[in-house]
Write a protein that holds these residues in place. Sequence first.
Motif, PDB file in Angstrom:
ATOM      1  N   ASP A   1       0.803  -1.143  -0.057  1.00  0.00           N
ATOM      2  CA  ASP A   1       0.264   0.201  -0.018  1.00  0.00           C
ATOM      3  C   ASP A   1       0.831   1.286  -0.021  1.00  0.00           C
ATOM      4  O   ASP A   1       0.249   2.192  -0.289  1.00  0.00           O
TER       5      ASP A   1
ATOM      6  N   GLY B   1       3.326   3.087  -4.167  1.00  0.00           N
ATOM      7  CA  GLY B   1       3.153   4.548  -4.880  1.00  0.00           C
ATOM      8  C   GLY B   1       3.546   5.742  -4.366  1.00  0.00           C
ATOM      9  O   GLY B   1       4.286   6.360  -4.937  1.00  0.00           O
ATOM     10  N   ASP B   2       3.445   5.679  -3.094  1.00  0.00           N
ATOM     11  CA  ASP B   2       4.126   6.946  -2.282  1.00  0.00           C
ATOM     12  C   ASP B   2       5.647   6.946  -2.404  1.00  0.00           C
ATOM     13  O   ASP B   2       6.252   7.932  -2.441  1.00  0.00           O
TER      14      ASP B   2
ATOM     15  N   GLU C   1       0.585  -1.123 -10.947  1.00  0.00           N
ATOM     16  CA  GLU C   1      -0.105  -1.708  -9.704  1.00  0.00           C
ATOM     17  C   GLU C   1       0.324  -0.486  -8.660  1.00  0.00           C
ATOM     18  O   GLU C   1      -0.546  -0.118  -7.911  1.00  0.00           O
TER      19      GLU C   1
ATOM     20  N   SER D   1      -1.409   2.924  -8.949  1.00  0.00           N
ATOM     21  CA  SER D   1      -2.773   2.996  -9.145  1.00  0.00           C
ATOM     22  C   SER D   1      -3.550   3.741  -8.344  1.00  0.00           C
ATOM     23  O   SER D   1      -4.664   4.207  -8.618  1.00  0.00           O
ATOM     24  N   ASN D   2      -3.109   4.242  -6.927  1.00  0.00           N
ATOM     25  CA  ASN D   2      -3.973   4.931  -6.143  1.00  0.00           C
ATOM     26  C   ASN D   2      -3.465   6.438  -5.957  1.00  0.00           C
ATOM     27  O   ASN D   2      -4.010   7.180  -5.115  1.00  0.00           O
TER      28      ASN D   2
ATOM     29  N   GLU E   1      -2.827  10.321  -6.970  1.00  0.00           N
ATOM     30  CA  GLU E   1      -3.488  11.596  -7.274  1.00  0.00           C
ATOM     31  C   GLU E   1      -2.889  11.895  -8.767  1.00  0.00           C
ATOM     32  O   GLU E   1      -1.818  11.478  -9.113  1.00  0.00           O
TER      33      GLU E   1
END
Lengths: 435, 435
Positions: free
Chosen positions: B46, B49-50, B74, B77-78, B80
């Motif tokens: 989770d 991405g960050d 993947e 994907s979250n 902004e």
Amino acid sequence: MEALADFDKEVLLGLFADLEAAEIARLLESIPDSQRGQLWSVIPQDRNGDVLVELGEVARLSLVKYLEHEQVVEAVSNLESNDLAEMVDTLPDDVGEAIRQSLDYHGLRGLEATLAFPEDSVGRVMETDAIAVRSDITLETVLRFLRNRESIPDHTPSLMVIDRQRVFQGVLHLSDLLTHNPSVLVEEVMDKDGLFIAPNASQHDLAIMFRDLDLISIAVVDEDGVLLGRVTLDDMVDILHEEADHQILGAVGLDEEEDLFSPILSSAKRRLFWLGINLATAFLAAWVIGLFEATLQQIVALAVLMPIVASMGGIAGGQTLTLMIRGLATGKISSANSKWLAYKEITISAISGVTWAIVVGIVSYFWFSDIRISMVLAASMIVNLLIASLSGFGIPMLMKKVGIDPALAGGVVLTTVTDVIGFVSFLGLATMFLL
Amino acid sequence: MEALADFDKEVLLGLFADLEAAEIARLLESIPDSQRGQLWSVIPQDRNGDVLVELGEVARLSLVKYLEHEQVVEAVSNLESNDLAEMVDTLPDDVGEAIRQSLDYHGLRGLEATLAFPEDSVGRVMETDAIAVRSDITLETVLRFLRNRESIPDHTPSLMVIDRQRVFQGVLHLSDLLTHNPSVLVEEVMDKDGLFIAPNASQHDLAIMFRDLDLISIAVVDEDGVLLGRVTLDDMVDILHEEADHQILGAVGLDEEEDLFSPILSSAKRRLFWLGINLATAFLAAWVIGLFEATLQQIVALAVLMPIVASMGGIAGGQTLTLMIRGLATGKISSANSKWLAYKEITISAISGVTWAIVVGIVSYFWFSDIRISMVLAASMIVNLLIASLSGFGIPMLMKKVGIDPALAGGVVLTTVTDVIGFVSFLGLATMFLL
């Protein structure tokens, strides 16, 4: 700027009414020292203290020279003890004494408590305005408490949560306070992993934490877990900028507080000192060259080529040195990874050394048609680039160990090494093989 | 670090669970490039991405090389649309294409809208998660709205206030929402001077504003006054650091994204290029010296002393240059105050020139017992220090005007000038007066 040039008081008064203290401070720093006292008189009085806090150290000193003690005391009368401590620390002793004498018992105790923490420690910038609530009350009670309080200080994204003994339990984010049912207890919605820091921790480490975690405020907690206060963004945000300025300006012998518009004479003094140190190293290099006067007498081409080796060593070593100082300052270099880094820097300098040795060998051969001169030039280039990268790596590591600031002294020591090794290797090899 | 060295997967998994994305990113940047792909596998999914967002550009590229396209898609994907835009901008085209294809209609439109703003403009970092309320409702209604919403994004010290046409009216500080009676209207307690910025404004200017005013979030408003979104602290805080790094590393020919632990070969390539440029200027200096071979042949003492003048010029000019580049980058130098600054720098260099001319004159007289050599050395010192400060002032001003980055090219041009003038003035005067 135009209003400044004409010193149009009306226009300036209107302008300053709309500006924040930090913006006024930056304006003051952008005009010559001699005009600052005059400009001070048009700054709205309620912002005098904050403007003093926001000014750089040198600019602040230069301004205070133009003010009466009473004016300074008046200006700082509304400051918190952490800002007061900075004033007392950085202003002349007599001004500091005047500030102390103006304080009541409570204010003086707060100031002394702040000054008791080590310089550059978190305690020095700690504020005591944190709002704390107990964990066993409902959000409804918190909301009522805040309404009675009528204000919340800036930079409060969350309230501190404590127990009866003021022991820090966590934080209650305002967002959680606002989005949960008022009937639940604080302990049900509070963030139990709320970050905190000890008052003796270093400001530098905390500043990196603020930057990496995008913090706005953090609790300061003593060794018994008791909440002492908080540190907010505004005191942290400038620390890393000042450190970067320190490396940028330190590399050319200037103070990070160096003030573009400080009086000419005080700037000149500092610069003369730095040029003096560099003149001493230049004479050392000249003395090294002088050892080979007899060689130079016989082959004057050597005099023409000799600056090349020294200069390339300085450039290559400077790259390694700059990376090292930056890496050490930002905490990216530790004993665990420094070995790999040394290996990397030496490999790069070996590649550079061989590459540019071939190039200078060829160019100098076409120039002087003497294969032996070219070989000596190429060999000394390899030697000097290797020494340069070893020095660029080793000097800051060593300086850090013995407590010398590499950002200030690293460059001078490095150039001395690369100059001396550059001239000795080139002229020494020439003396051995060409005469 | 120890767990890293042994790659103890259990320990690392536990460790990473407690770290923020920015901390993981900094760890990744502190290990050699080749180990990063391996470490990626133990980062909690989770946060993938960050972590990619927080990585420096070079480190991000080096990591993505080790990943499949699906893994990158993947991971992001979250994100902004402002972060997605940075990914698409900085990653290889095929990865960017894979990201685009993974987006739905809405996501793709958001990405294209962000990419339509100019690079380095505020629009590129704008977020669309701002909470907006109307001014004609009561605080009670706002509180109910927030409770229904169940969450408030990070870095929201205040809500945006808009009218029916989404025109920005001001902001409602959470502190005011919490401390006022719920029955009053938003328009009665809102901050009508709430700051806002246009999407085409420069990120650099906004970053200075964030720093000076200790902002946490600001509204982005188009030319019709309509609220578009907001920019938060986390996207602003790194910009000024990157600019400082740019000056620090640019001065020695390195990229501010230069990665301490990037692969040796790619680092070596960039460094070779920089040394090559400097070698060219060193050869130019050597060629200048070569013009005076006949003079050097007759008076070998000149060869011993000649590096002194060139070196002092480089040091003095470097001080002025560094101050100028820093002042231009931080917005402290404008056309209104540059004249005074030029006057200051030239005065300082005149004082330095005369002072050190006397010193080198005396020292060299004791060394070579030739008053004429000492006079020539002293005279050329004054000439070169004056030219050095003029160049240190003029080169960055000129470069800025014609659009060259002085942080990158200023130093090389300056040293070329001070070397050439240093050698020409010293050897030229010597040829005229000593032969």
